[in-house]
Motif scaffolding. Structure first.
Motif, PDB file in Angstrom:
ATOM      1  N   GLU A 166       0.834  -1.208   0.000  1.00 27.85           N
ATOM      2  CA  GLU A 166       0.000   0.000   0.000  1.00 27.85           C
ATOM      3  C   GLU A 166       0.869   1.259   0.000  1.00 27.85           C
ATOM      4  OE1 GLU A 166      -2.496  -0.388   3.390  1.00 27.85           O
ATOM      5  OE2 GLU A 166      -3.779  -1.949   2.502  1.00 27.85           O
ATOM      6  N   ARG A 189       1.065   4.166  -2.957  1.00 31.93           N
ATOM      7  CA  ARG A 189       0.906   5.598  -2.681  1.00 31.93           C
ATOM      8  C   ARG A 189       2.087   6.396  -3.229  1.00 31.93           C
ATOM      9  NH1 ARG A 189      -0.071   5.633   3.635  1.00 31.93           N
ATOM     10  NH2 ARG A 189       0.343   7.870   3.318  1.00 31.93           N
ATOM     11  N   GLU A 197       1.900   7.179  -6.915  1.00 35.05           N
ATOM     12  CA  GLU A 197       0.941   8.213  -7.286  1.00 35.05           C
ATOM     13  C   GLU A 197       1.486   9.628  -7.042  1.00 35.05           C
ATOM     14  OE1 GLU A 197      -2.479   7.325  -4.982  1.00 35.05           O
ATOM     15  OE2 GLU A 197      -2.971   5.476  -6.089  1.00 35.05           O
TER      16      GLU A 197
END
Length: 520
Positions: free
Chosen positions: A297, A301, A304
């Protein structure tokens, strides 16, 4: 006034320099140094990099020779004499380039020479009909060293210094034994967090520069890449530990009795070694589902973020697969460790080491006799011993009759059943109605997993045969649904022998027991 007392400081410094020189002389004979100093090192390194790109860590011999053959002209057209005997210091080249004439060696000859020099490692994979090859740890180190020179990327960056400081700070906090000091550190950390919360609530958002963020991300990627390069060394170190243990078992004195006693008791001496403990801790963390999920995760992130667009396509792919790329080589190291443990256990329990010890004693006795005679018997003296040459009877392939598949004597085709998914409710019903020995199966799971760090259903059945036939397989599946980690999309073939004496096999989902199953 002068004194004749020797300068002890100068003597110690001279001794240290001499010791370092001796150490470097030893390293100079290592494969990494010899590869970098080879006459044709640029061509050899370039070909090995092109032959083993990302994702192709192991190749069968035929494909390896074909890939090397596509770049053979680089080796034949390289500067220097055809026999390759000239290097900067006059030493023989490490790449084994002994061309009879320019362009005289074949790709197969180069591959065999690289194996002898330690640039390639030969592996006999039971799942393949052909011998496979992979770059040796020495080659990986040489390629990484050359890549670091080519990139010209400084390592003394602010982000690396921050990583070092953060690790020092974390280690100091975790090992602090003074309760008051540790409590004060936690309070300071809480105050800093509360200050950041207040500033963020007031609308103040402080971010590092894009350049600093990219530097930190590239440093992390480089560390992760170095992790993947250590798996080859892990395998070599485990084999070295295995060889050392066998040498101790065969030695006439020392800790032989203690080692035999531990192995007969089922102790995993490979896992208890330094390299074994280090890898086991790494593998446990890598297979922690909560840790893996949280890390993935975080990676998503980061991908992005705007600053991550400055990364190249290759760097973005490495970041996206930073952990998934470690699973396969880590599993291979675990398989090597498990196979070495089983082989060492068979070596001791089958009493084969006694025969090896007798042979070793006979060889040592013969060597002692030979050394005693070396000064009395000239080397060119004829020895009255005749040896019969072995003979092989050759025959033509045409003399063999081909098998006719339509022959009625051919065995019947195997019966294939459609695969069906078993739910947890169905497994519970089967366990309840068939009186499956779950207590005994739990003991088997904990025993096998305790020795190798993790165990699949197939691993357990190979070491602990199914005493109840298919019922034992169903019982293991039932335990796996509650206490094991499922590898999504992956299956394995398990085999067992039924009570009627017939062998059976089935494809089941892959489950891995990472912790002991509680005894209920």
């Amino acid at each position: 006034m002068t004194t004749t007392e020797p300068n002890r400081w100068a003597d110690r410094r001279s001794d240290a320099v001499s010791a370092r020189k001796e150490a470097y002389e030893q390293l100079r004979r290592a494969s990494t140094w010899r590869l970098l100093a080879a006459t044709k090192a640029p061509a050899v390194l370039a070909i090995l990099q092109a032959t083993f790109p990302a994702g192709d860590r192991r190749l069968p011999r035929s494909e390896l020779i074909a890939r090397v053959g596509a770049h053979l002209s680089l080796l034949h057209d390289d500067e220097g004499p055809a026999d390759g005997t000239s290097t900067a210091d006059g030493a023989a080249p490490a790449d084994g380039a002994e061309d009879e004439a320019r362009g005289g060696r074949s790709a197969a000859e180069y591959v065999d020479g690289w194996v002898r020099e330690g640039y390639l490692t030969r592996r006999d994979d039971p799942q393949r009909t052909e011998t496979t090859f992979e770059p040796s740890p020495a080659t990986i180190d040489a390629i990484q060293f050359i890549a670091s020179l080519e990139e010209h990327r400084p390592t003394t960056t602010q982000s690396r210094l921050q990583l070092v400081i953060q690790q020092f700070d974390r280690l100091a906090q975790e090992t602090e034994t003074d309760r008051d000091v540790r409590l004060a550190d936690l309070q300071r950390r809480r105050e800093r967090i509360e200050q950041e919360i207040r500033e963020l609530a007031e609308g103040e958002l402080m971010l590092p520069s894009a350049e600093a963020s990219v530097d930190r991300l590239r440093d992390i990627l480089q560390i992760a890449q170095e992790l993947s390069g250590d798996f080859l060394q892990y395998r070599e170190d485990l084999r070295a530990v295995d060889l050392h243990l066998r040498e101790q078992i065969l030695s006439p004195e020392g800790s032989r009795g203690e080692i035999l006693e531990q192995l007969l008791a089922g102790d995993d001496l490979l896992g208890q070694s330094t390299v074994g403990r280090t890898f086991t801790a790494f593998f446990r963390m890598l297979n922690d589902p909560a840790q893996t999920r949280a890390t993935q995760e975080l990676v998503d992130r980061l991908l992005e973020r705007d600053f991550s667009r400055s990364l190249s396509r290759d760097e973005r792919e490495r970041l996206a697969n930073v952990f998934s790329d470690l699973y396969e080589p880590a599993q291979e190291v675990l398989d090597v460790k498990t196979e070495l443990y089983r082989s060492l256990a068979r070596f001791v329990r089958s009493q084969d080491f006694r025969q090896h010890r007798v042979l070793l004693e006979a060889l040592q006795e013969a060597q002692g006799v030979a050394l005693a005679q070396k000064d009395e018997v000239p080397t060119r003296t004829s020895f009255p011993l005749e040896l019969d040459l072995s003979r092989v009877q050759l025959s033509s392939v045409a003399q063999h009759r081909l098998k006719d598949p339509t022959d009625p004597g051919a065995p019947a085709e195997a019966e294939v059943h459609d695969a069906t998914a078993l739910s947890v409710e169905v497994l519970q019903d089967l366990v309840r109605t068939n009186d499956i020995d779950l207590v005994g199966l739990t003991s088997h799971v904990n025993d096998v997993r305790g020795r190798s760090g993790q165990a699949s259903i197939g691993d357990i059945l190979r070491e602990k045969p199914a005493e109840q036939g298919l019922a034992s397989v169903i019982g293991l599946m039932f335990l796996a649904t509650s206490h094991a980690q499922a590898r999504e999309g992956s299956t394995e073939i398990v085999t067992w022998r039924e009570l009627d004496g017939n062998d059976y096999a089935a494809r089941v989902p892959s489950f891995y027991f990472l912790d002991d199953v509680p005894v209920e």
